[in-house]
Design a protein around this motif. Structure first.
Motif, PDB file in Angstrom:
ATOM      1  N   LEU A   1       0.822  -1.209   0.000  1.00 23.67           N
ATOM      2  CA  LEU A   1       0.000   0.000   0.000  1.00 23.67           C
ATOM      3  C   LEU A   1       0.859   1.263   0.000  1.00 23.67           C
ATOM      4  N   ALA A   2       2.005   1.209   0.657  1.00 21.08           N
ATOM      5  CA  ALA A   2       2.912   2.351   0.621  1.00 21.08           C
ATOM      6  C   ALA A   2       3.432   2.564  -0.795  1.00 21.08           C
ATOM      7  N   ALA A   3       3.680   1.459  -1.509  1.00 16.40           N
ATOM      8  CA  ALA A   3       4.135   1.556  -2.894  1.00 16.40           C
ATOM      9  C   ALA A   3       3.063   2.180  -3.779  1.00 16.40           C
ATOM     10  N   ARG A   4       1.810   1.888  -3.483  1.00 15.56           N
ATOM     11  CA  ARG A   4       0.713   2.497  -4.236  1.00 15.56           C
ATOM     12  C   ARG A   4       0.643   4.004  -3.952  1.00 15.56           C
ATOM     13  N   LEU A   5       0.877   4.393  -2.712  1.00 20.22           N
ATOM     14  CA  LEU A   5       0.909   5.820  -2.395  1.00 20.22           C
ATOM     15  C   LEU A   5       2.091   6.495  -3.085  1.00 20.22           C
ATOM     16  N   ARG A   6       3.207   5.783  -3.213  1.00 20.32           N
ATOM     17  CA  ARG A   6       4.399   6.343  -3.827  1.00 20.32           C
ATOM     18  C   ARG A   6       4.163   6.758  -5.271  1.00 20.32           C
TER      19      ARG A   6
ATOM     20  N   TRP B   1       6.679   8.621   5.984  1.00 25.77           N
ATOM     21  CA  TRP B   1       5.289   9.065   6.008  1.00 25.77           C
ATOM     22  C   TRP B   1       4.413   8.148   5.180  1.00 25.77           C
ATOM     23  N   LEU B   2       4.903   7.673   4.053  1.00 21.75           N
ATOM     24  CA  LEU B   2       4.119   6.776   3.209  1.00 21.75           C
ATOM     25  C   LEU B   2       3.755   5.500   3.962  1.00 21.75           C
ATOM     26  N   GLU B   3       4.717   4.954   4.674  1.00 22.70           N
ATOM     27  CA  GLU B   3       4.444   3.730   5.432  1.00 22.70           C
ATOM     28  C   GLU B   3       3.439   3.992   6.547  1.00 22.70           C
TER      29      GLU B   3
ATOM     30  N   ALA C   1      -0.607   2.338   6.610  1.00 19.48           N
ATOM     31  CA  ALA C   1      -1.198   1.505   7.665  1.00 19.48           C
ATOM     32  C   ALA C   1      -2.659   1.857   7.907  1.00 19.48           C
ATOM     33  N   GLU C   2      -3.065   3.067   7.476  1.00 21.05           N
ATOM     34  CA  GLU C   2      -4.452   3.506   7.663  1.00 21.05           C
ATOM     35  C   GLU C   2      -5.301   3.328   6.405  1.00 21.05           C
ATOM     36  N   ALA C   3      -4.656   2.977   5.292  1.00 22.42           N
ATOM     37  CA  ALA C   3      -5.340   2.959   3.990  1.00 22.42           C
ATOM     38  C   ALA C   3      -6.017   1.619   3.711  1.00 22.42           C
ATOM     39  N   SER C   4      -6.961   1.644   2.769  1.00 20.57           N
ATOM     40  CA  SER C   4      -7.660   0.419   2.362  1.00 20.57           C
ATOM     41  C   SER C   4      -8.035   0.518   0.890  1.00 20.57           C
ATOM     42  N   LEU C   5      -8.175  -0.645   0.245  1.00 18.67           N
ATOM     43  CA  LEU C   5      -8.553  -0.717  -1.161  1.00 18.67           C
ATOM     44  C   LEU C   5     -10.034  -1.041  -1.282  1.00 18.67           C
ATOM     45  N   ARG C   6     -10.644  -0.522  -2.337  1.00 18.25           N
ATOM     46  CA  ARG C   6     -12.061  -0.786  -2.589  1.00 18.25           C
ATOM     47  C   ARG C   6     -12.291  -0.860  -4.089  1.00 18.25           C
TER      48      ARG C   6
ATOM     49  N   ALA D   1     -11.955  11.411   3.674  1.00 17.75           N
ATOM     50  CA  ALA D   1     -10.838  10.553   3.276  1.00 17.75           C
ATOM     51  C   ALA D   1     -10.288  10.995   1.930  1.00 17.75           C
ATOM     52  N   PHE D   2      -8.981  10.839   1.760  1.00 14.33           N
ATOM     53  CA  PHE D   2      -8.368  11.043   0.461  1.00 14.33           C
ATOM     54  C   PHE D   2      -8.687   9.815  -0.402  1.00 14.33           C
TER      55      PHE D   2
END
Length: 230
Positions: free
Chosen positions: A4-9, A21-23, A27-32, A49-50
């Motif tokens: 998920l951090a890689a997706r934010l990157r 910060w990405l990591e 930890a708070e993010a989710s996929l839908r 939410a972003f």
């Protein structure tokens, strides 16, 4: 780096941030995942939410009291939607609808991000810079989609998607990794589905457009000749 951090990157708003910060945010993010026509949110919902698009296309729509719908924006992979409302802590001013066959989004609750910005001014400035650059990149208007004949509007839409999300192939064509049904195309250009089907069929036979389950391969130069027609 976690998945998920890689997706934010690779996202355009969070990409410039440091890995730490990405990591933390991951930890708070989710996929839908959403199907075509599903609402990410409706006008008036609180922006909490972003929302970062991983796959597919999202259409921002405002509906007039008389029922007429106007497209305010089109967003695709790696872009985020609704950021201004999230940062302002206000309700969304328009609907967000899944416009492609499949849409996958990454949702990151705003609270931990905003709290982190308050505790680290450098992070807040980095995020604001990223958001500002992202906003400038989205200044392109799509008002032209409501002018001219259906072929002109459809060609303009496909050119717009090619410029924003396309990758050039070895044969010189441009591939847009956004699968759109004929119904979705019709909605985006305010046309009858039957008209879009006829137009796309003609272009397919002429080698202008090739549809695949993953998106479209386009001859962008030839599409340009249709934009000038009304």
């Amino acid at each position: 780096m976690t998945p998920l951090a890689a997706r934010l990157r690779v996202s355009r708003i969070f990409g410039p941030l440091e890995e730490t910060w990405l990591e933390r945010f991951a930890a708070e993010a989710s996929l839908r995942q959403l199907e075509e026509g599903a609402f990410l949110w409706r006008s008036g919902d609180m922006a909490a939410a972003f929302t970062i698009i991983q796959r597919g296309l999202v259409q921002i729509v405002r509906t007039a009291p008389g029922g007429e719908r106007a497209t305010l924006g089109i967003f695709g992979p790696r872009e985020s939607v609704g950021d201004v409302a999230v940062l302002d802590g206000k309700p969304y001013p328009a609907d967000a609808i899944a416009a492609s066959t499949t849409v996958e989004i990454l949702r990151l609750p705003a609270a931990p991000v905003l709290a982190a910005c308050e505790g680290d001014p450098a992070l807040g400035r980095a995020l604001q810079r990223s958001l500002l650059e992202h906003t400038h990149a989205l200044r392109s208007k799509i008002d032209i989609l409501s002018a001219g004949g259906v072929p002109a509007r459809l060609a303009t839409l496909l050119q717009y998607l090619a410029e924003r999300f396309g990758d050039e192939l070895e044969d010189g064509s441009t591939f847009v990794p956004v699968p759109l049904s004929r119904g979705a195309l019709a909605s985006l250009v305010s046309a009858r589905v039957e008209t879009v089907i006829r137009t796309m069929s003609s272009w397919h036979k002429g080698g202008v457009v090739r549809s695949t389950p993953e998106g479209f391969a386009l001859d962008v130069a030839r599409l340009g000749s249709f934009v000038d027609r009304t």
